[in-house]
Design a protein around this motif. Structure first.
Motif, mmCIF file in Angstrom:
data_model
loop_
_atom_site.group_PDB
_atom_site.id
_atom_site.type_symbol
_atom_site.label_atom_id
_atom_site.label_comp_id
_atom_site.label_asym_id
_atom_site.label_seq_id
_atom_site.Cartn_x
_atom_site.Cartn_y
_atom_site.Cartn_z
ATOM 1 N N LEU A 196 0.847 -1.183 0.000
ATOM 2 C CA LEU A 196 0.000 0.000 0.000
ATOM 3 C C LEU A 196 0.887 1.238 0.000
ATOM 4 C CD1 LEU A 196 -3.165 0.478 0.447
ATOM 5 C CD2 LEU A 196 -2.556 0.982 2.806
ATOM 6 N N LEU A 197 0.551 2.218 -0.851
ATOM 7 C CA LEU A 197 1.275 3.483 -0.874
ATOM 8 C C LEU A 197 0.321 4.611 -0.507
ATOM 9 C CD1 LEU A 197 3.523 3.265 -4.070
ATOM 10 C CD2 LEU A 197 4.132 2.805 -1.696
ATOM 11 N N VAL A 198 0.722 5.409 0.475
ATOM 12 C CA VAL A 198 -0.077 6.561 0.911
ATOM 13 C C VAL A 198 0.554 7.817 0.318
ATOM 14 C CG1 VAL A 198 -0.962 7.833 2.886
ATOM 15 C CG2 VAL A 198 -0.652 5.363 3.038
ATOM 16 N N ARG A 199 -0.265 8.654 -0.298
ATOM 17 C CA ARG A 199 0.222 9.862 -0.952
ATOM 18 C C ARG A 199 0.172 11.056 0.000
ATOM 19 N NH1 ARG A 199 -3.150 7.218 -4.342
ATOM 20 N NH2 ARG A 199 -4.907 8.604 -3.873
ATOM 21 N N LYS A 200 1.108 11.976 -0.151
ATOM 22 C CA LYS A 200 1.121 13.185 0.675
ATOM 23 C C LYS A 200 -0.161 13.982 0.491
ATOM 24 C CE LYS A 200 6.065 14.169 0.944
ATOM 25 N NZ LYS A 200 7.109 15.152 0.567
ATOM 26 N N ALA A 201 -0.685 13.965 -0.721
ATOM 27 C CA ALA A 201 -1.900 14.728 -1.002
ATOM 28 C C ALA A 201 -3.139 14.072 -0.412
ATOM 29 C CB ALA A 201 -2.079 14.889 -2.510
ATOM 30 N N GLY A 202 -2.989 12.869 0.147
ATOM 31 C CA GLY A 202 -4.118 12.150 0.737
ATOM 32 C C GLY A 202 -4.540 10.980 -0.125
ATOM 33 N N PHE A 221 -4.815 6.566 -0.751
ATOM 34 C CA PHE A 221 -3.785 5.564 -0.986
ATOM 35 C C PHE A 221 -4.252 4.543 -2.007
ATOM 36 C CE2 PHE A 221 -5.874 4.719 3.146
ATOM 37 C CZ PHE A 221 -6.574 3.564 2.842
ATOM 38 N N THR A 222 -3.270 3.804 -2.535
ATOM 39 C CA THR A 222 -3.531 2.813 -3.581
ATOM 40 C C THR A 222 -2.911 1.487 -3.185
ATOM 41 O OG1 THR A 222 -3.542 4.538 -5.276
ATOM 42 C CG2 THR A 222 -3.289 2.277 -6.034
ATOM 43 N N LEU A 223 -3.617 0.402 -3.493
ATOM 44 C CA LEU A 223 -3.156 -0.955 -3.229
ATOM 45 C C LEU A 223 -2.568 -1.532 -4.515
ATOM 46 C CD1 LEU A 223 -3.275 -3.261 -0.992
ATOM 47 C CD2 LEU A 223 -5.315 -4.061 -2.212
ATOM 48 N N TYR A 224 -1.374 -2.129 -4.413
ATOM 49 C CA TYR A 224 -0.682 -2.670 -5.581
ATOM 50 C C TYR A 224 -0.367 -4.151 -5.377
ATOM 51 C CZ TYR A 224 0.285 2.264 -6.650
ATOM 52 O OH TYR A 224 0.177 3.603 -6.904
ATOM 53 N N SER A 225 -0.260 -4.864 -6.480
ATOM 54 C CA SER A 225 0.154 -6.260 -6.443
ATOM 55 C C SER A 225 1.649 -6.331 -6.171
ATOM 56 C CB SER A 225 -0.149 -6.939 -7.790
ATOM 57 O OG SER A 225 0.507 -8.188 -7.882
ATOM 58 N N ALA A 276 -1.841 -1.762 -10.107
ATOM 59 C CA ALA A 276 -2.758 -1.122 -9.157
ATOM 60 C C ALA A 276 -4.032 -1.951 -9.053
ATOM 61 C CB ALA A 276 -3.079 0.292 -9.609
ATOM 62 N N LEU A 277 -4.435 -2.280 -7.827
ATOM 63 C CA LEU A 277 -5.594 -3.144 -7.600
ATOM 64 C C LEU A 277 -6.829 -2.376 -7.135
ATOM 65 C CD1 LEU A 277 -3.752 -6.053 -5.721
ATOM 66 C CD2 LEU A 277 -4.295 -5.908 -8.162
#
Length: 422
Positions: free
Chosen positions: A394-400, A402-406, A412-413
């Motif tokens: 999981l990657l959380v962005r500074k701008a708010g 997040f996205t889940l990746y394989s 991107a899932l």
């Protein structure tokens, strides 16, 4: 006649009495009253996805029903944590704890009023409920209140077995509470720093306890967890093993061998968790030809004198084996027919620079696969987390959001964009 009338009146009275007061139900066995009123709120059931035409981008996941004002419900207070069995993602917000499926971001439940502490190896998570500590099983919603009269309203951590609690007492002492024996052990925080202690974390095997200190203000996305300095203690002996400067939110690898920051903006080091030794796995340059050497030729017949990859930045996404490395690929060549002289030395070369991004293993120093960031750089990410089995991260962005990746190919899932960083 009077007797007959009296009998009728009595019969009618009995019938009316029966209608007004029905027979009471059987007495139920008493159920123990829960020690906390924080019960999980069922999450919304997401709409079934249309599988006929796969979406080319990440699919937004359904959102769990907030249990408090939106501004607070969307405010992340603790970095998203994956349960050790890789089944759930646990989020600590300004209003409680929310749980999602690790592979889909499908909402499971939310717990209003709980303050997330950490996750345990058996898939449960530990949280504070007022001044008490509870252990919650995300799948069933079962909540167990730890049997202790100690006030745990401050900074606390729960051991992986759920039997040992650490509490920051006064900024100078961490007290360990053994719930099986009521024994307490004090750790004196005699470290070479004037910074204030505010972070506690047990290693996954329960053998180590890291204490984090902070002095200067930290980036807002890590305001509740980032530290500038840390000390690591052996739990069994209460002995301090080492202390070191640090930058970011400390995390242990699932096998408890390594300690690393969740962000890598300042200190990009991987540590041996037991000794504190810094392990350097990445060199500054992956490949380089000596200046003036002939590395080959370009398509137009020019000579390549330098072909190199330099690390621009890297970001630890899930653990030390899931690192996004941002490389700059530079090819320096001499155009066909150009003879380099002292006069034209600085103008004869042609430089072509491109950016490339890969997922690499921090420990093994091994490139795994190319990763598409969608145009984002390391500075666009706040922090990351990943499952113990490496299946997703999981990657959380500074701008708010997040996205889940394989974890297999970086695809991107799913994504959740309602969460903000404060």
């Amino acid at each position: 006649m009077k007797k007959f009338t009296l009998g009728i009146i009595m019969a009618l009275a009995l019938i009316l009495s029966a209608c007004a007061s029905p027979t009471p139900p059987p007495t139920l066995t008493a159920v123990p009253t829960p020690t906390t009123a924080n019960t999980p709120t069922p999450a919304n059931t997401p709409t079934a996805a249309n599988t006929a035409t796969p979406a080319p981008t990440a699919t937004p996941a359904a959102t769990a029903t907030p249990v408090c004002p939106t501004a607070e419900a969307n405010n992340l207070r603790v970095m998203p944590l994956f349960t050790s069995n890789s089944k759930h993602i646990v989020l600590g917000t300004g209003c409680g704890v929310e749980v999602f499926e690790a592979q889909t971001l499908k909402p499971v439940a939310n717990y209003g009023g709980l303050v997330l502490a950490n996750v345990l190896p058996d898939g449960r998570f530990a949280a504070r409920a007022g001044s008490n500590v509870v252990l919650v099983e995300p799948a069933s919603g079962k909540m167990e209140s730890l049997k202790t009269k100690v006030d745990f309203s401050g900074i606390v951590a729960v051991s992986p077995a759920g039997t040992l609690l650490a509490k920051l007492m006064d900024g100078k002492t961490v007290r360990l509470f053994d719930l099986n024996s009521d024994k307490t052990t004090d750790l004196a925080l005699q470290v070479q720093t004037t910074e204030a202690a505010r972070y506690l974390r047990f290693s996954p095997n329960g053998a180590l306890l890291v204490v984090g200190f902070v002095d200067a203000p930290n980036p807002r996305m890590l305001a509740t967890e980032a530290v500038n300095f840390l000390a690591v203690y052996e739990v069994a002996s209460a002995k301090k093993l080492y202390e070191t400067g640090f930058s970011g939110s400390p995390r242990f690898s699932p096998d408890s061998k390594y300690l690393f920051p969740t962000n890598t903006f300042v200190g990009r080091n991987l540590y041996d968790a037991t000794t504190g030794k810094s392990i350097s796995s990445f060199g500054a340059t992956l490949q380089n030809c000596a200046q003036g050497g002939n590395c080959g030729t370009t398509a137009d017949g020019g000579r390549i004198v330098e072909d190199r990859y330099d690390i621009v930045d890297y970001f630890i996404a899930g653990g030390p084996e899931t690192v996004i490395v941002f490389w700059e690929h530079t090819i320096t060549s001499v155009p066909p027919g150009v003879v380099i002289t002292q006069e034209n030395f600085s103008t004869a070369y042609k430089n072509v620079r491109t950016q490339e991004t890969y997922i690499e293993d921090f420990v093994a120093n091994k490139r795994k696969f190319a990763f598409a960031t969608g145009g984002l750089t390391a500075e666009d990410f706040a922090y990351g987390a990943g499952t113990s089995d490496g299946s997703v991260f999981l990657l959380v962005r500074k701008a708010g959001g997040f996205t889940l990746y394989s974890g297999k190919d970086g695809k991107a899932l799913a994504s959740l964009d309602r969460f903000a960083l404060k």
